[in-house]
Write a protein that holds these residues in place. Structure first.
Motif, PDB file in Angstrom:
ATOM      1  N   ASN A   1       0.831  -1.211   0.000  1.00  0.00           N
ATOM      2  CA  ASN A   1       0.000   0.000   0.000  1.00  0.00           C
ATOM      3  C   ASN A   1       0.861   1.256   0.000  1.00  0.00           C
ATOM      4  OD1 ASN A   1      -2.421  -1.355  -0.072  1.00  0.00           O
ATOM      5  ND2 ASN A   1      -2.660  -1.387   2.147  1.00  0.00           N
ATOM      6  N   ILE A   2       1.958   1.231   0.744  1.00  0.00           N
ATOM      7  CA  ILE A   2       2.878   2.379   0.777  1.00  0.00           C
ATOM      8  C   ILE A   2       3.491   2.575  -0.602  1.00  0.00           C
ATOM      9  CG2 ILE A   2       5.106   3.170   1.680  1.00  0.00           C
ATOM     10  CD1 ILE A   2       4.292   1.875   4.369  1.00  0.00           C
ATOM     11  N   ASN A   3       3.887   1.489  -1.240  1.00  0.00           N
ATOM     12  CA  ASN A   3       4.497   1.583  -2.574  1.00  0.00           C
ATOM     13  C   ASN A   3       3.508   2.124  -3.602  1.00  0.00           C
ATOM     14  OD1 ASN A   3       6.930   0.616  -1.627  1.00  0.00           O
ATOM     15  ND2 ASN A   3       6.546  -1.489  -2.232  1.00  0.00           N
ATOM     16  N   VAL A   4       2.269   1.688  -3.542  1.00  0.00           N
ATOM     17  CA  VAL A   4       1.251   2.173  -4.492  1.00  0.00           C
ATOM     18  C   VAL A   4       1.002   3.660  -4.279  1.00  0.00           C
ATOM     19  CG1 VAL A   4      -1.196   2.015  -5.096  1.00  0.00           C
ATOM     20  CG2 VAL A   4       0.157  -0.071  -4.841  1.00  0.00           C
ATOM     21  N   LYS A   5       0.908   4.089  -3.040  1.00  0.00           N
ATOM     22  CA  LYS A   5       0.699   5.510  -2.759  1.00  0.00           C
ATOM     23  C   LYS A   5       1.877   6.341  -3.246  1.00  0.00           C
ATOM     24  CE  LYS A   5      -2.292   4.843   1.239  1.00  0.00           C
ATOM     25  NZ  LYS A   5      -2.421   4.955   2.677  1.00  0.00           N
ATOM     26  N   GLY A   6       3.093   5.816  -3.096  1.00  0.00           N
ATOM     27  CA  GLY A   6       4.267   6.526  -3.575  1.00  0.00           C
ATOM     28  C   GLY A   6       4.271   6.672  -5.078  1.00  0.00           C
TER      29      GLY A   6
ATOM     30  N   ARG B   1       1.603   6.673  -7.022  1.00  0.00           N
ATOM     31  CA  ARG B   1       0.528   7.619  -7.391  1.00  0.00           C
ATOM     32  C   ARG B   1       0.984   9.047  -7.152  1.00  0.00           C
ATOM     33  NH1 ARG B   1      -4.561   4.513  -4.662  1.00  0.00           N
ATOM     34  NH2 ARG B   1      -4.774   2.919  -6.258  1.00  0.00           N
ATOM     35  N   ASN B   2       1.662   9.299  -6.032  1.00  0.00           N
ATOM     36  CA  ASN B   2       2.123  10.653  -5.721  1.00  0.00           C
ATOM     37  C   ASN B   2       3.165  11.128  -6.711  1.00  0.00           C
ATOM     38  OD1 ASN B   2       0.413  10.878  -3.551  1.00  0.00           O
ATOM     39  ND2 ASN B   2       1.939  10.198  -2.072  1.00  0.00           N
TER      40      ASN B   2
END
Length: 63
Positions: free
Chosen positions: A52-57, A59-60
């Protein structure tokens, strides 16, 4: 007759000790399985959190 009685008592004590060992092993096996499942659950949670952290990174960085 007394020798037979002592043999029976000895057999009975050995049987009780054997049953106790089996119970101890069963308990150890169940404890090990419980710990294994907890570790797997914790690892799964950590992997999911990391993804989840990797996906958010990602996307950002795209915005």
């Amino acid at each position: 007759m007394e020798i037979e009685w002592r043999n029976i008592e000895n057999y009975s004590e050995n049987l009780q000790a054997f049953e106790s060992r089996i119970t101890d092993l069963d308990m150890a096996k169940e404890t090990m399985e419980f710990v294994k499942q907890n570790v797997l659950s914790e690892v799964s949670t950590a992997i999911l959190a990391q993804s989840n952290i990797n996906v958010k990174g990602i996307r950002n960085n795209n915005y």
